[in-house]
Scaffold this motif. Structure first.
Motif, PDB file in Angstrom:
ATOM      1  N   VAL A  16      -9.362  -5.601  13.415  1.00 39.75           N
ATOM      2  CA  VAL A  16      -8.623  -5.169  12.224  1.00 39.75           C
ATOM      3  C   VAL A  16      -7.649  -6.269  11.807  1.00 39.75           C
ATOM      4  O   VAL A  16      -6.909  -6.799  12.645  1.00 39.75           O
ATOM      5  N   VAL A  17      -7.658  -6.591  10.527  1.00 41.53           N
ATOM      6  CA  VAL A  17      -6.657  -7.506   9.969  1.00 41.53           C
ATOM      7  C   VAL A  17      -5.745  -6.680   9.069  1.00 41.53           C
ATOM      8  O   VAL A  17      -6.169  -6.227   7.997  1.00 41.53           O
ATOM      9  N   PRO A  18      -4.493  -6.439   9.482  1.00 43.90           N
ATOM     10  CA  PRO A  18      -3.563  -5.683   8.636  1.00 43.90           C
ATOM     11  C   PRO A  18      -2.842  -6.598   7.650  1.00 43.90           C
ATOM     12  O   PRO A  18      -2.534  -7.754   7.963  1.00 43.90           O
ATOM     13  N   SER A  19      -2.601  -6.087   6.463  1.00 43.04           N
ATOM     14  CA  SER A  19      -1.813  -6.826   5.476  1.00 43.04           C
ATOM     15  C   SER A  19      -1.044  -5.812   4.640  1.00 43.04           C
ATOM     16  O   SER A  19      -1.321  -4.617   4.682  1.00 43.04           O
ATOM     17  N   LEU A  20      -0.091  -6.303   3.858  1.00 41.70           N
ATOM     18  CA  LEU A  20       0.735  -5.421   3.029  1.00 41.70           C
ATOM     19  C   LEU A  20       0.422  -5.645   1.566  1.00 41.70           C
ATOM     20  O   LEU A  20       0.201  -6.765   1.121  1.00 41.70           O
ATOM     21  N   GLY A  21       0.400  -4.560   0.829  1.00 36.30           N
ATOM     22  CA  GLY A  21       0.193  -4.631  -0.611  1.00 36.30           C
ATOM     23  C   GLY A  21       1.065  -3.589  -1.275  1.00 36.30           C
ATOM     24  O   GLY A  21       1.999  -3.063  -0.672  1.00 36.30           O
ATOM     25  N   GLY A  22       0.750  -3.266  -2.510  1.00 34.63           N
ATOM     26  CA  GLY A  22       1.540  -2.252  -3.190  1.00 34.63           C
ATOM     27  C   GLY A  22       1.225  -2.154  -4.651  1.00 34.63           C
ATOM     28  O   GLY A  22       0.439  -2.928  -5.190  1.00 34.63           O
ATOM     29  N   THR A  23       1.845  -1.172  -5.286  1.00 39.72           N
ATOM     30  CA  THR A  23       1.702  -0.977  -6.722  1.00 39.72           C
ATOM     31  C   THR A  23       2.969  -1.452  -7.414  1.00 39.72           C
ATOM     32  O   THR A  23       4.054  -1.442  -6.831  1.00 39.72           O
ATOM     33  N   LYS A  24       2.840  -1.851  -8.665  1.00 37.83           N
ATOM     34  CA  LYS A  24       3.984  -2.337  -9.423  1.00 37.83           C
ATOM     35  C   LYS A  24       4.443  -1.296 -10.432  1.00 37.83           C
ATOM     36  O   LYS A  24       3.755  -0.322 -10.689  1.00 37.83           O
ATOM     37  N   GLY A  25       5.628  -1.523 -10.974  1.00 33.18           N
ATOM     38  CA  GLY A  25       6.157  -0.606 -11.967  1.00 33.18           C
ATOM     39  C   GLY A  25       7.346   0.171 -11.443  1.00 33.18           C
ATOM     40  O   GLY A  25       7.878  -0.108 -10.365  1.00 33.18           O
ATOM     41  N   GLU A  26       7.764   1.170 -12.227  1.00 31.91           N
ATOM     42  CA  GLU A  26       8.942   1.948 -11.853  1.00 31.91           C
ATOM     43  C   GLU A  26       8.731   2.721 -10.557  1.00 31.91           C
ATOM     44  O   GLU A  26       9.657   2.923  -9.785  1.00 31.91           O
ATOM     45  N   LYS A  27       7.520   3.158 -10.338  1.00 27.58           N
ATOM     46  CA  LYS A  27       7.217   3.914  -9.130  1.00 27.58           C
ATOM     47  C   LYS A  27       6.407   3.065  -8.156  1.00 27.58           C
ATOM     48  O   LYS A  27       5.360   3.464  -7.661  1.00 27.58           O
ATOM     49  N   SER A  28       6.883   1.854  -7.896  1.00 29.95           N
ATOM     50  CA  SER A  28       6.177   0.953  -6.992  1.00 29.95           C
ATOM     51  C   SER A  28       6.159   1.532  -5.575  1.00 29.95           C
ATOM     52  O   SER A  28       7.119   2.155  -5.127  1.00 29.95           O
ATOM     53  N   ARG A  29       5.054   1.330  -4.901  1.00 27.98           N
ATOM     54  CA  ARG A  29       4.881   1.852  -3.542  1.00 27.98           C
ATOM     55  C   ARG A  29       4.216   0.776  -2.682  1.00 27.98           C
ATOM     56  O   ARG A  29       3.269   0.114  -3.111  1.00 27.98           O
ATOM     57  N   ARG A  30       4.719   0.631  -1.467  1.00 29.82           N
ATOM     58  CA  ARG A  30       4.137  -0.346  -0.554  1.00 29.82           C
ATOM     59  C   ARG A  30       2.997   0.304   0.227  1.00 29.82           C
ATOM     60  O   ARG A  30       3.080   1.484   0.581  1.00 29.82           O
ATOM     61  N   SER A  31       1.951  -0.464   0.488  1.00 27.75           N
ATOM     62  CA  SER A  31       0.824   0.078   1.235  1.00 27.75           C
ATOM     63  C   SER A  31       0.440  -0.854   2.381  1.00 27.75           C
ATOM     64  O   SER A  31       0.667  -2.071   2.325  1.00 27.75           O
ATOM     65  N   LEU A  32      -0.126  -0.256   3.403  1.00 26.85           N
ATOM     66  CA  LEU A  32      -0.675  -1.004   4.530  1.00 26.85           C
ATOM     67  C   LEU A  32      -2.181  -1.062   4.339  1.00 26.85           C
ATOM     68  O   LEU A  32      -2.842  -0.029   4.171  1.00 26.85           O
ATOM     69  N   ARG A  33      -2.728  -2.267   4.359  1.00 31.80           N
ATOM     70  CA  ARG A  33      -4.156  -2.458   4.164  1.00 31.80           C
ATOM     71  C   ARG A  33      -4.797  -2.868   5.490  1.00 31.80           C
ATOM     72  O   ARG A  33      -4.327  -3.799   6.147  1.00 31.80           O
ATOM     73  N   LEU A  34      -5.848  -2.173   5.858  1.00 28.77           N
ATOM     74  CA  LEU A  34      -6.543  -2.438   7.117  1.00 28.77           C
ATOM     75  C   LEU A  34      -7.958  -2.892   6.795  1.00 28.77           C
ATOM     76  O   LEU A  34      -8.767  -2.114   6.278  1.00 28.77           O
ATOM     77  N   TYR A  35      -8.249  -4.160   7.093  1.00 24.77           N
ATOM     78  CA  TYR A  35      -9.588  -4.710   6.857  1.00 24.77           C
ATOM     79  C   TYR A  35     -10.302  -4.778   8.207  1.00 24.77           C
ATOM     80  O   TYR A  35      -9.869  -5.499   9.114  1.00 24.77           O
ATOM     81  N   MET A  36     -11.362  -4.000   8.350  1.00 22.18           N
ATOM     82  CA  MET A  36     -12.043  -3.834   9.636  1.00 22.18           C
ATOM     83  C   MET A  36     -13.359  -4.598   9.639  1.00 22.18           C
ATOM     84  O   MET A  36     -14.153  -4.488   8.699  1.00 22.18           O
ATOM     85  N   ARG A  37     -13.582  -5.358  10.722  1.00 24.04           N
ATOM     86  CA  ARG A  37     -14.812  -6.149  10.823  1.00 24.04           C
ATOM     87  C   ARG A  37     -15.470  -5.961  12.193  1.00 24.04           C
ATOM     88  O   ARG A  37     -14.796  -5.719  13.185  1.00 24.04           O
ATOM     89  N   LYS A  38     -16.762  -6.129  12.212  1.00 19.97           N
ATOM     90  CA  LYS A  38     -17.505  -6.090  13.480  1.00 19.97           C
ATOM     91  C   LYS A  38     -17.205  -7.367  14.265  1.00 19.97           C
ATOM     92  O   LYS A  38     -17.184  -8.460  13.720  1.00 19.97           O
ATOM     93  N   VAL A  39     -16.958  -7.204  15.554  1.00 19.72           N
ATOM     94  CA  VAL A  39     -16.699  -8.358  16.424  1.00 19.72           C
ATOM     95  C   VAL A  39     -18.005  -8.801  17.068  1.00 19.72           C
ATOM     96  O   VAL A  39     -18.721  -7.969  17.636  1.00 19.72           O
TER      97      VAL A  39
END
Length: 284
Positions: A261-284
Protein backbone atom coordinates in the motif's frame (compact mmCIF):
# COMPACT_ATOMS: atom_id res chain seq x y z
CA UNK A 1 12.43 -5.62 44.98
CA UNK A 2 15.84 -4.20 45.79
CA UNK A 3 15.92 -2.06 48.95
CA UNK A 4 19.38 -0.57 48.48
CA UNK A 5 19.05 3.14 49.26
CA UNK A 6 22.30 3.86 47.44
CA UNK A 7 20.49 3.17 44.16
CA UNK A 8 18.63 5.77 42.15
CA UNK A 9 17.48 9.28 42.92
CA UNK A 10 16.13 10.76 46.13
CA UNK A 11 13.03 12.91 45.52
CA UNK A 12 12.16 15.74 47.90
CA UNK A 13 9.04 17.88 48.20
CA UNK A 14 10.81 20.54 46.15
CA UNK A 15 11.85 18.25 43.25
CA UNK A 16 10.56 19.35 39.85
CA UNK A 17 8.46 16.64 38.09
CA UNK A 18 9.41 17.56 34.47
CA UNK A 19 13.09 17.60 35.40
CA UNK A 20 12.84 14.22 37.11
CA UNK A 21 10.95 12.78 34.12
CA UNK A 22 13.67 13.93 31.73
CA UNK A 23 16.36 12.42 33.95
CA UNK A 24 14.57 9.06 34.13
CA UNK A 25 13.95 9.02 30.37
CA UNK A 26 17.63 9.72 29.64
CA UNK A 27 18.81 6.98 32.00
CA UNK A 28 16.41 4.40 30.57
CA UNK A 29 18.15 4.81 27.23
CA UNK A 30 21.25 3.28 28.82
CA UNK A 31 19.90 1.17 31.69
CA UNK A 32 17.15 -1.41 32.06
CA UNK A 33 15.89 0.07 35.34
CA UNK A 34 15.89 3.39 37.20
CA UNK A 35 15.08 3.75 40.90
CA UNK A 36 13.56 6.76 42.67
CA UNK A 37 12.78 7.01 46.38
CA UNK A 38 11.45 9.39 48.99
CA UNK A 39 10.24 9.52 52.60
CA UNK A 40 6.95 7.73 53.22
CA UNK A 41 5.39 10.89 54.70
CA UNK A 42 6.51 13.19 51.85
CA UNK A 43 3.20 13.36 50.00
CA UNK A 44 4.27 16.08 47.58
CA UNK A 45 7.38 14.13 46.66
CA UNK A 46 5.27 11.01 46.10
CA UNK A 47 3.01 12.98 43.77
CA UNK A 48 6.06 14.27 41.92
CA UNK A 49 7.26 10.68 41.36
CA UNK A 50 3.90 9.66 39.95
CA UNK A 51 3.70 12.68 37.63
CA UNK A 52 7.28 12.20 36.44
CA UNK A 53 6.95 8.49 35.70
CA UNK A 54 3.65 9.07 33.88
CA UNK A 55 5.37 11.66 31.66
CA UNK A 56 8.35 9.52 30.63
CA UNK A 57 6.59 7.67 27.75
CA UNK A 58 5.62 10.97 26.10
CA UNK A 59 9.21 12.21 26.36
CA UNK A 60 10.42 8.97 24.81
CA UNK A 61 7.79 9.13 22.07
CA UNK A 62 6.27 5.84 23.20
CA UNK A 63 2.71 4.72 23.73
CA UNK A 64 3.16 2.08 26.47
CA UNK A 65 3.58 3.04 30.16
CA UNK A 66 6.60 2.16 32.26
CA UNK A 67 6.64 -1.06 34.26
CA UNK A 68 7.02 -0.15 37.94
CA UNK A 69 7.44 -2.04 41.21
CA UNK A 70 7.11 -0.37 44.60
CA UNK A 71 8.66 -1.31 47.94
CA UNK A 72 9.07 0.14 51.45
CA UNK A 73 12.31 0.38 53.42
CA UNK A 74 12.48 0.86 57.15
CA UNK A 75 14.50 3.76 58.49
CA UNK A 76 18.15 3.09 59.26
CA UNK A 77 17.88 4.47 62.79
CA UNK A 78 15.17 3.77 65.33
CA UNK A 79 12.36 6.26 64.94
CA UNK A 80 13.47 7.44 61.49
CA UNK A 81 10.93 7.77 58.71
CA UNK A 82 10.60 4.78 56.32
CA UNK A 83 11.32 5.23 52.62
CA UNK A 84 9.20 4.41 49.57
CA UNK A 85 11.16 3.07 46.58
CA UNK A 86 9.95 2.78 43.00
CA UNK A 87 11.84 0.74 40.41
CA UNK A 88 10.86 1.81 36.87
CA UNK A 89 11.77 -0.03 33.69
CA UNK A 90 10.79 0.22 30.04
CA UNK A 91 8.38 -2.45 28.72
CA UNK A 92 9.71 -4.95 26.21
CA UNK A 93 7.72 -3.20 23.46
CA UNK A 94 10.07 -0.20 23.67
CA UNK A 95 13.08 -2.15 22.47
CA UNK A 96 14.47 -1.15 19.11
CA UNK A 97 15.06 -4.00 16.71
CA UNK A 98 18.67 -4.32 15.55
CA UNK A 99 19.78 -4.04 11.95
CA UNK A 100 17.67 -2.29 9.36
CA UNK A 101 14.37 -2.48 11.24
CA UNK A 102 12.97 0.07 13.67
CA UNK A 103 9.86 -0.26 15.82
CA UNK A 104 7.69 2.86 16.11
CA UNK A 105 4.64 3.33 18.33
CA UNK A 106 1.68 5.26 16.88
CA UNK A 107 -0.14 7.37 19.47
CA UNK A 108 -3.73 6.54 20.36
CA UNK A 109 -6.61 8.94 20.94
CA UNK A 110 -5.90 12.53 22.04
CA UNK A 111 -2.08 12.32 22.14
CA UNK A 112 -0.19 14.74 24.36
CA UNK A 113 1.04 17.98 22.85
CA UNK A 114 4.11 17.32 20.75
CA UNK A 115 3.82 13.50 20.91
CA UNK A 116 2.24 13.21 17.47
CA UNK A 117 4.87 15.46 15.88
CA UNK A 118 7.69 13.46 17.52
CA UNK A 119 6.14 10.26 16.23
CA UNK A 120 5.87 11.57 12.67
CA UNK A 121 9.38 13.04 12.71
CA UNK A 122 10.78 9.73 13.97
CA UNK A 123 9.01 7.74 11.25
CA UNK A 124 10.19 10.14 8.52
CA UNK A 125 13.75 10.18 9.83
CA UNK A 126 14.04 6.39 9.97
CA UNK A 127 12.51 5.91 6.52
CA UNK A 128 14.85 8.56 5.15
CA UNK A 129 17.83 6.58 6.45
CA UNK A 130 16.68 3.42 4.73
CA UNK A 131 15.19 1.69 7.77
CA UNK A 132 12.18 -0.60 7.66
CA UNK A 133 9.70 0.94 10.12
CA UNK A 134 7.47 -1.57 11.90
CA UNK A 135 4.39 -0.56 13.88
CA UNK A 136 1.59 -2.28 15.71
CA UNK A 137 -1.69 -0.42 15.62
CA UNK A 138 -4.71 -1.23 17.78
CA UNK A 139 -7.70 1.07 17.53
CA UNK A 140 -8.77 3.50 14.83
CA UNK A 141 -6.78 6.45 16.22
CA UNK A 142 -3.48 4.58 16.20
CA UNK A 143 -4.18 3.30 12.68
CA UNK A 144 -4.98 6.80 11.43
CA UNK A 145 -1.92 8.38 13.03
CA UNK A 146 0.31 5.68 11.53
CA UNK A 147 -1.12 6.01 8.02
CA UNK A 148 -1.07 9.82 8.00
CA UNK A 149 2.57 9.80 9.08
CA UNK A 150 3.43 7.38 6.26
CA UNK A 151 1.38 9.39 3.75
CA UNK A 152 3.53 12.44 4.56
CA UNK A 153 6.84 10.64 3.91
CA UNK A 154 9.44 12.99 2.50
CA UNK A 155 11.05 12.85 -0.98
CA UNK A 156 9.97 9.25 -1.54
CA UNK A 157 6.73 7.40 -0.92
CA UNK A 158 6.34 4.84 1.83
CA UNK A 159 5.46 1.31 0.70
CA UNK A 160 3.50 -0.45 3.43
CA UNK A 161 2.56 -4.07 3.99
CA UNK A 162 -0.06 -4.79 6.64
CA UNK A 163 -0.92 -8.08 8.33
CA UNK A 164 -2.58 -9.47 11.42
CA UNK A 165 -0.32 -10.35 14.37
CA UNK A 166 -0.71 -11.22 18.04
CA UNK A 167 -0.68 -8.00 20.05
CA UNK A 168 2.18 -6.95 22.29
CA UNK A 169 2.49 -8.37 25.80
CA UNK A 170 -0.35 -7.65 28.21
CA UNK A 171 -3.11 -8.12 25.62
CA UNK A 172 -4.01 -11.78 25.98
CA UNK A 173 -5.67 -13.22 22.89
CA UNK A 174 -5.85 -9.82 21.20
CA UNK A 175 -4.75 -9.17 17.64
CA UNK A 176 -3.30 -6.04 16.13
CA UNK A 177 -2.43 -4.73 12.70
CA UNK A 178 1.28 -4.79 11.98
CA UNK A 179 2.52 -2.24 9.46
CA UNK A 180 5.92 -2.64 7.83
CA UNK A 181 6.98 0.39 5.82
CA UNK A 182 9.99 1.05 3.62
CA UNK A 183 11.01 3.75 1.16
CA UNK A 184 9.34 3.52 -2.21
CA UNK A 185 9.38 5.53 -5.43
CA UNK A 186 10.16 9.23 -5.58
CA UNK A 187 6.90 11.16 -5.29
CA UNK A 188 7.31 12.54 -8.82
CA UNK A 189 7.42 9.04 -10.26
CA UNK A 190 4.49 7.82 -8.18
CA UNK A 191 2.35 10.84 -9.11
CA UNK A 192 2.97 10.10 -12.79
CA UNK A 193 1.02 6.82 -12.44
CA UNK A 194 -2.08 6.65 -14.63
CA UNK A 195 -4.58 6.22 -11.80
CA UNK A 196 -7.52 6.25 -14.23
CA UNK A 197 -6.65 2.65 -15.06
CA UNK A 198 -7.15 1.67 -11.42
CA UNK A 199 -10.52 0.75 -9.92
CA UNK A 200 -11.59 3.03 -7.06
CA UNK A 201 -13.24 1.02 -4.29
CA UNK A 202 -15.62 2.57 -1.76
CA UNK A 203 -16.01 2.38 2.02
CA UNK A 204 -19.24 3.44 3.76
CA UNK A 205 -21.44 2.88 6.77
CA UNK A 206 -22.72 -0.42 5.42
CA UNK A 207 -19.36 -1.78 4.24
CA UNK A 208 -18.48 -5.15 5.72
CA UNK A 209 -14.80 -5.85 6.28
CA UNK A 210 -14.97 -9.35 4.75
CA UNK A 211 -16.73 -8.04 1.64
CA UNK A 212 -14.18 -5.26 1.20
CA UNK A 213 -11.30 -7.70 1.72
CA UNK A 214 -12.70 -9.94 -1.02
CA UNK A 215 -13.18 -6.98 -3.39
CA UNK A 216 -9.59 -5.84 -2.81
CA UNK A 217 -8.26 -9.35 -3.29
CA UNK A 218 -10.16 -9.85 -6.54
CA UNK A 219 -9.26 -6.46 -8.01
CA UNK A 220 -5.58 -6.50 -7.08
CA UNK A 221 -5.27 -10.17 -8.03
CA UNK A 222 -6.90 -9.60 -11.43
CA UNK A 223 -5.56 -6.16 -12.42
CA UNK A 224 -2.52 -5.74 -10.24
CA UNK A 225 -3.75 -2.63 -8.40
CA UNK A 226 -6.73 -0.92 -6.77
CA UNK A 227 -7.36 2.28 -4.81
CA UNK A 228 -9.35 3.50 -1.83
CA UNK A 229 -10.03 7.17 -1.00
CA UNK A 230 -11.32 7.93 2.50
CA UNK A 231 -12.01 11.32 4.08
CA UNK A 232 -9.69 11.79 7.04
CA UNK A 233 -12.46 12.48 9.53
CA UNK A 234 -13.75 8.92 8.99
CA UNK A 235 -11.15 7.17 11.11
CA UNK A 236 -13.34 4.11 11.53
CA UNK A 237 -13.40 3.72 7.73
CA UNK A 238 -9.60 3.95 7.56
CA UNK A 239 -9.26 1.30 10.24
CA UNK A 240 -11.78 -0.94 8.46
CA UNK A 241 -9.90 -0.49 5.17
CA UNK A 242 -6.54 -1.48 6.71
CA UNK A 243 -8.12 -4.55 8.31
CA UNK A 244 -9.56 -5.49 4.93
CA UNK A 245 -6.19 -5.08 3.22
CA UNK A 246 -4.57 -7.30 5.86
CA UNK A 247 -7.27 -9.91 5.24
CA UNK A 248 -7.40 -9.63 1.43
CA UNK A 249 -4.72 -12.17 0.43
CA UNK A 250 -6.58 -14.96 2.22
CA UNK A 251 -10.02 -13.88 1.03
CA UNK A 252 -9.73 -15.08 -2.57
CA UNK A 253 -8.36 -18.13 -4.35
CA UNK A 254 -6.21 -16.13 -6.73
CA UNK A 255 -2.74 -16.95 -5.50
CA UNK A 256 -2.46 -13.39 -4.20
CA UNK A 257 0.09 -13.61 -1.40
CA UNK A 258 1.04 -10.02 -0.57
CA UNK A 259 -0.28 -6.50 -1.11
CA UNK A 260 1.72 -3.30 -0.83
CA UNK A 261 0.00 0.00 0.00
CA UNK A 262 1.23 3.49 -0.87
CA UNK A 263 -0.64 6.06 1.27
CA UNK A 264 -0.90 9.69 0.20
CA UNK A 265 -2.98 12.73 1.13
CA UNK A 266 -5.43 14.56 -1.06
CA UNK A 267 -8.57 16.60 -0.66
CA UNK A 268 -11.31 18.73 -2.09
CA UNK A 269 -11.11 22.48 -2.61
CA UNK A 270 -13.57 25.24 -1.86
CA UNK A 271 -15.43 26.44 1.20
CA UNK A 272 -16.09 22.91 2.36
CA UNK A 273 -12.62 21.54 1.68
CA UNK A 274 -11.95 18.10 3.15
CA UNK A 275 -8.71 16.17 3.48
CA UNK A 276 -8.63 12.55 2.36
CA UNK A 277 -6.32 9.59 2.79
CA UNK A 278 -5.62 7.78 -0.46
CA UNK A 279 -4.54 4.14 -0.41
CA UNK A 280 -3.01 2.77 -3.63
CA UNK A 281 -2.77 -1.02 -3.38
CA UNK A 282 -0.51 -3.14 -5.58
CA UNK A 283 0.37 -6.81 -5.90
CA UNK A 284 3.82 -7.61 -4.53
Amino acid sequence: VSKDLSEGHFVSNSTNAPGLAKKVEMELRKRKQVTVHTYADAKYAAGTILKALASVPDLAGKDQPLVCTVGAVKGVDEGSVPRVMVHASAPAAWAEVSGDEFIAYPPGANPAEGALKRFRDTVHNRLGHGKVVTMQARGQDAVMHAMEALAEARVRTAEVEVRWVDAFEGSQGAQALQLKAKQGQPWEQFNATDFKKTALLRVGDKTEMKDLAKAIGLEVGRNGAAALHIFSEHRAYVSLAMKAIASAPGSVESGLARISVVPSLGGTKGEKSRRSLRLYMRKV
